[in-house]
Structures are given as C-alpha cells and as structure tokens.
Design a protein around this motif. Structure first.
Motif, mmCIF file in Angstrom:
data_model
loop_
_atom_site.group_PDB
_atom_site.id
_atom_site.type_symbol
_atom_site.label_atom_id
_atom_site.label_comp_id
_atom_site.label_asym_id
_atom_site.label_seq_id
_atom_site.Cartn_x
_atom_site.Cartn_y
_atom_site.Cartn_z
ATOM 1 N N ALA A 12 0.822 -1.215 0.000
ATOM 2 C CA ALA A 12 0.000 0.000 0.000
ATOM 3 C C ALA A 12 0.854 1.263 0.000
ATOM 4 C CB ALA A 12 -0.937 -0.006 1.198
ATOM 5 N N TYR A 15 0.041 5.054 -1.632
ATOM 6 C CA TYR A 15 -1.382 5.318 -1.879
ATOM 7 C C TYR A 15 -1.939 6.446 -1.003
ATOM 8 C CZ TYR A 15 -2.121 1.464 -5.120
ATOM 9 O OH TYR A 15 -2.082 0.661 -6.225
ATOM 10 N N TYR A 26 -9.811 6.528 -10.006
ATOM 11 C CA TYR A 26 -10.568 5.275 -9.902
ATOM 12 C C TYR A 26 -12.059 5.509 -10.161
ATOM 13 C CZ TYR A 26 -6.286 3.639 -7.627
ATOM 14 O OH TYR A 26 -4.976 3.332 -7.345
ATOM 15 N N VAL A 52 -11.421 -7.201 -2.115
ATOM 16 C CA VAL A 52 -10.135 -6.981 -1.428
ATOM 17 C C VAL A 52 -9.303 -5.964 -2.209
ATOM 18 C CG1 VAL A 52 -8.081 -8.060 -0.472
ATOM 19 C CG2 VAL A 52 -10.202 -9.375 -0.647
ATOM 20 N N ALA A 54 -10.235 -2.683 -2.130
ATOM 21 C CA ALA A 54 -11.461 -2.109 -2.710
ATOM 22 C C ALA A 54 -11.308 -0.668 -3.169
ATOM 23 C CB ALA A 54 -12.604 -2.214 -1.699
ATOM 24 N N GLY A 55 -10.226 -0.010 -2.787
ATOM 25 C CA GLY A 55 -9.996 1.365 -3.237
ATOM 26 C C GLY A 55 -11.077 2.302 -2.746
ATOM 27 N N PRO A 75 -6.727 -1.311 2.967
ATOM 28 C CA PRO A 75 -5.821 -0.768 3.988
ATOM 29 C C PRO A 75 -5.664 0.743 3.925
ATOM 30 C CG PRO A 75 -4.564 -1.860 2.241
ATOM 31 C CD PRO A 75 -6.013 -2.126 1.967
ATOM 32 N N ASP A 92 -8.031 -3.888 6.431
ATOM 33 C CA ASP A 92 -7.265 -5.121 6.588
ATOM 34 C C ASP A 92 -6.521 -5.348 5.278
ATOM 35 O OD1 ASP A 92 -6.252 -7.447 7.661
ATOM 36 O OD2 ASP A 92 -8.183 -8.436 7.944
ATOM 37 N N SER A 93 -5.686 -6.371 5.222
ATOM 38 C CA SER A 93 -4.887 -6.542 3.997
ATOM 39 C C SER A 93 -4.481 -7.984 3.781
ATOM 40 C CB SER A 93 -3.642 -5.648 4.071
ATOM 41 O OG SER A 93 -2.895 -5.942 5.225
ATOM 42 N N LEU A 94 -4.176 -8.257 2.531
ATOM 43 C CA LEU A 94 -3.569 -9.529 2.138
ATOM 44 C C LEU A 94 -2.116 -9.539 2.610
ATOM 45 C CD1 LEU A 94 -4.917 -9.551 -1.505
ATOM 46 C CD2 LEU A 94 -5.508 -11.250 0.232
ATOM 47 N N THR A 110 -9.351 -6.828 -7.660
ATOM 48 C CA THR A 110 -9.229 -5.963 -8.836
ATOM 49 C C THR A 110 -8.025 -5.044 -8.683
ATOM 50 O OG1 THR A 110 -11.622 -6.009 -9.127
ATOM 51 C CG2 THR A 110 -10.432 -4.230 -10.244
ATOM 52 N N ALA A 111 -7.017 -5.273 -9.500
ATOM 53 C CA ALA A 111 -5.823 -4.418 -9.516
ATOM 54 C C ALA A 111 -5.124 -4.394 -8.164
ATOM 55 C CB ALA A 111 -6.199 -3.003 -9.954
ATOM 56 N N VAL A 112 -5.002 -5.552 -7.547
ATOM 57 C CA VAL A 112 -4.328 -5.611 -6.238
ATOM 58 C C VAL A 112 -3.257 -6.704 -6.181
ATOM 59 C CG1 VAL A 112 -6.102 -7.096 -5.191
ATOM 60 C CG2 VAL A 112 -4.736 -5.630 -3.736
ATOM 61 N N HIS A 115 0.557 -6.196 -6.104
ATOM 62 C CA HIS A 115 1.200 -5.597 -4.933
ATOM 63 C C HIS A 115 1.851 -6.640 -4.024
ATOM 64 C CE1 HIS A 115 0.082 -1.556 -5.674
ATOM 65 N NE2 HIS A 115 -1.211 -1.766 -5.580
HETATM 66 C C1 LIG Z 1 -4.727 0.000 -8.004
HETATM 67 S S1 LIG Z 1 -5.661 0.143 -6.527
HETATM 68 C C2 LIG Z 1 -7.187 -0.653 -7.022
HETATM 69 C C3 LIG Z 1 -8.370 -0.222 -6.211
HETATM 70 C C4 LIG Z 1 -9.721 -0.805 -6.685
HETATM 71 N N1 LIG Z 1 -9.762 -2.235 -6.599
HETATM 72 C C5 LIG Z 1 -10.043 -0.343 -8.078
HETATM 73 O O1 LIG Z 1 -10.091 -1.182 -8.982
HETATM 74 O O2 LIG Z 1 -10.251 0.858 -8.276
HETATM 75 C C6 LIG Z 1 -4.908 -1.082 -5.464
HETATM 76 C C7 LIG Z 1 -5.471 -1.073 -4.056
HETATM 77 O O3 LIG Z 1 -4.920 -2.177 -3.323
HETATM 78 C C8 LIG Z 1 -4.641 -1.736 -2.003
HETATM 79 N N2 LIG Z 1 -3.627 -2.628 -1.453
HETATM 80 C C9 LIG Z 1 -2.286 -2.543 -1.564
HETATM 81 N N3 LIG Z 1 -1.705 -3.583 -0.934
HETATM 82 C C10 LIG Z 1 -2.706 -4.331 -0.421
HETATM 83 C C11 LIG Z 1 -2.746 -5.533 0.353
HETATM 84 N N4 LIG Z 1 -1.630 -6.165 0.722
HETATM 85 N N5 LIG Z 1 -3.968 -6.012 0.702
HETATM 86 C C12 LIG Z 1 -5.097 -5.378 0.332
HETATM 87 N N6 LIG Z 1 -5.121 -4.241 -0.388
HETATM 88 C C13 LIG Z 1 -3.943 -3.728 -0.760
HETATM 89 C C14 LIG Z 1 -4.208 -0.288 -2.163
HETATM 90 O O4 LIG Z 1 -4.339 0.420 -0.962
HETATM 91 C C15 LIG Z 1 -5.131 0.177 -3.277
HETATM 92 O O5 LIG Z 1 -6.331 0.710 -2.784
#
Ligand SMILES: C[S@@+](CC[C@H](N)C(=O)[O-])C[C@H]1O[C@@H](n2cnc3c(N)ncnc32)[C@H](O)[C@@H]1O
Length: 199
Positions: A12, A15, A26, A52, A54-55, A75, A92-94, A110-112, A115
């Motif tokens: 994260a 961000y 987004y 997860v 969720a942005g 997170p 919370d987070s992965l 989605t897009a996570v 990371h």
């Molecule tokens: C590119 S954004 C995508 C947000 C949303 N899913 C969208 O499509 O608009 C990636 C998101 O993943 C979150 N993130 C980063 N590392 C993460 C982790 N280990 N677990 C969960 N979320 C995480 C970031 O904070 C960010 O909000």
C-alpha cells in the motif's frame, strides 16, 4: 473498531499520499466498464461478496446496488468514497486478511494482486480459497506494466496465477486480456475467473 490506524502492508506504499488524486482516477471509470468482459459471470441472486483492495468502493457500491452484501477490505482508508448501504468496510490486507470472517460466494481482487511478492501471493491464494463458500468464485483483474514511482509492484501473469490457484482447489473458468481504461499504452490487464472445485 475500523480506524485504519494499524500497520499498512508494504503493497500500500504510496497510496495514502496520493489518495485524493487516485480516488478521482478510480472513480473516472465505471464498474461496468472495468469489468465489461466478465459481467456475465457475476452472480445474479444476492450473495455475500468480499472485495479486497477495494480502493474507493466503486465496485463494492455497484455490487451492493445489484443486491449483494459486500465486505470492502482496504488498507488505505483515505481512498474511501462509497459508504452507502450494502457495504461494510474493513481496514485489513492480504495476505492474512486476519479480521475477515465467514464465507463468500464471490471474492473480487481488482488491480491488487501485483502488490504482493511471490511468497505473499502464495499465502494470499491459500487464504482466499479458505474464505470461499462451496461453489464460490474469484474474479481477478491482473495489472501488467511499469511500476509507478513510489509504488511497490511485482510482475504477475495469468499462467502463474492460474497454476497457483490450482494448488488451492481453484480452477480457471475464464481468461481474457484487454487494454487500459485510462489510456496508458504501456499498461495491460488480464481478467482471470477461478471457481472452487467441488470436493
Ligand atoms: C490500483 S488500486 C485498485 C483499487 C480498486 N480495486 C479499483 O479497482 O479501483 C490497489 C489497491 O490495493 C490496495 N492494497 C495494496 N496492498 C494491499 C494488500 N496487501 N492487501 C489489500 N489491499 C492492498 C491499495 O491500498 C489500493 O487501494
């Protein structure tokens, strides 16, 4: 209490500082546009959904408006935009998702995934599989492309992710590639849909 003041995952990084600007980005695309290729694979009857990373809650809000009960895990609490009915938020987070309880018919990533490093991806896939209800589905959108400055991302692929998912009882149902909805020529995406195999 979901204050979001706990430790943030390494993924994260970058961000919070740009939350306002990223939230606008987004929100500039719609759920139907982002997930156009896989809309037909969404459950029709109301189910429990876990989103997860969720942005802003863009997808969580769209899924809630379709009648689903959504747990939005993010997170970076500064990104939250959608706080209406049908969505519960959790900071919370992965890979652990240690505060997430229960089972979900649909899990959105989605897009996570990019990371997470390889070790985190393995632990995360195990945890995601354990949170699926019987017959449950995972819908992933994998990002491919250069890492923005100040962010932490790793190369991920549909092949690697599908093989890893198979180790945890998930079978690939759909895969499709597409370009970037923000018109970044160097960024591409893979939709990957995975279903929990019956025992
Ligand atoms: C590119 S954004 C995508 C947000 C949303 N899913 C969208 O499509 O608009 C990636 C998101 O993943 C979150 N993130 C980063 N590392 C993460 C982790 N280990 N677990 C969960 N979320 C995480 C970031 O904070 C960010 O909000």
């Amino acid at each position: 209490m979901d204050t979001g003041t706990g430790p943030r995952p390494a993924g994260a990084v970058g961000y919070r500082e740009l939350a306002g600007q990223l939230a606008v980005q987004y929100e500039s695309v719609g759920f139907e546009e982002v997930h156009e290729q896989v809309l037909h694979l969404l459950p029709v009857a109301p189910v429990r959904v876990l989103d997860v990373g969720a942005g802003t809650g863009r997808d969580a809000a769209a899924l809630a408006s379709r009648g689903h009960s959504v747990l939005a895990v993010e997170p970076t609490v500064e990104l939250r935009v959608h706080t209406g009915g049908g969505i519960a938020w959790l900071a919370d987070s992965l890979p652990e998702l240690s505060s997430v309880e229960g089972e979900f018919a649909l899990i959105m990533l989605t897009a996570v995934w990019m990371h997470l490093d390889p070790s985190e991806r393995r632990r995360a896939m195990a945890r995601i599989a354990s949170l699926l209800a019987p017959g449950g589905r995972v819908m992933m959108l994998l990002r491919h492309g250069p890492v923005p400055q100040g962010r932490r991302m790793f190369a991920v692929s549909g092949d690697e992710t599908a093989v890893l998912a198979g180790e945890f009882g998930l079978a690939e149902t759909h895969r499709g590639g597409r370009g970037d909805r923000h018109a970044r020529a160097e960024v591409e995406w893979t939709h990957l849909v995975l279903d929990l195999k019956s025992a």
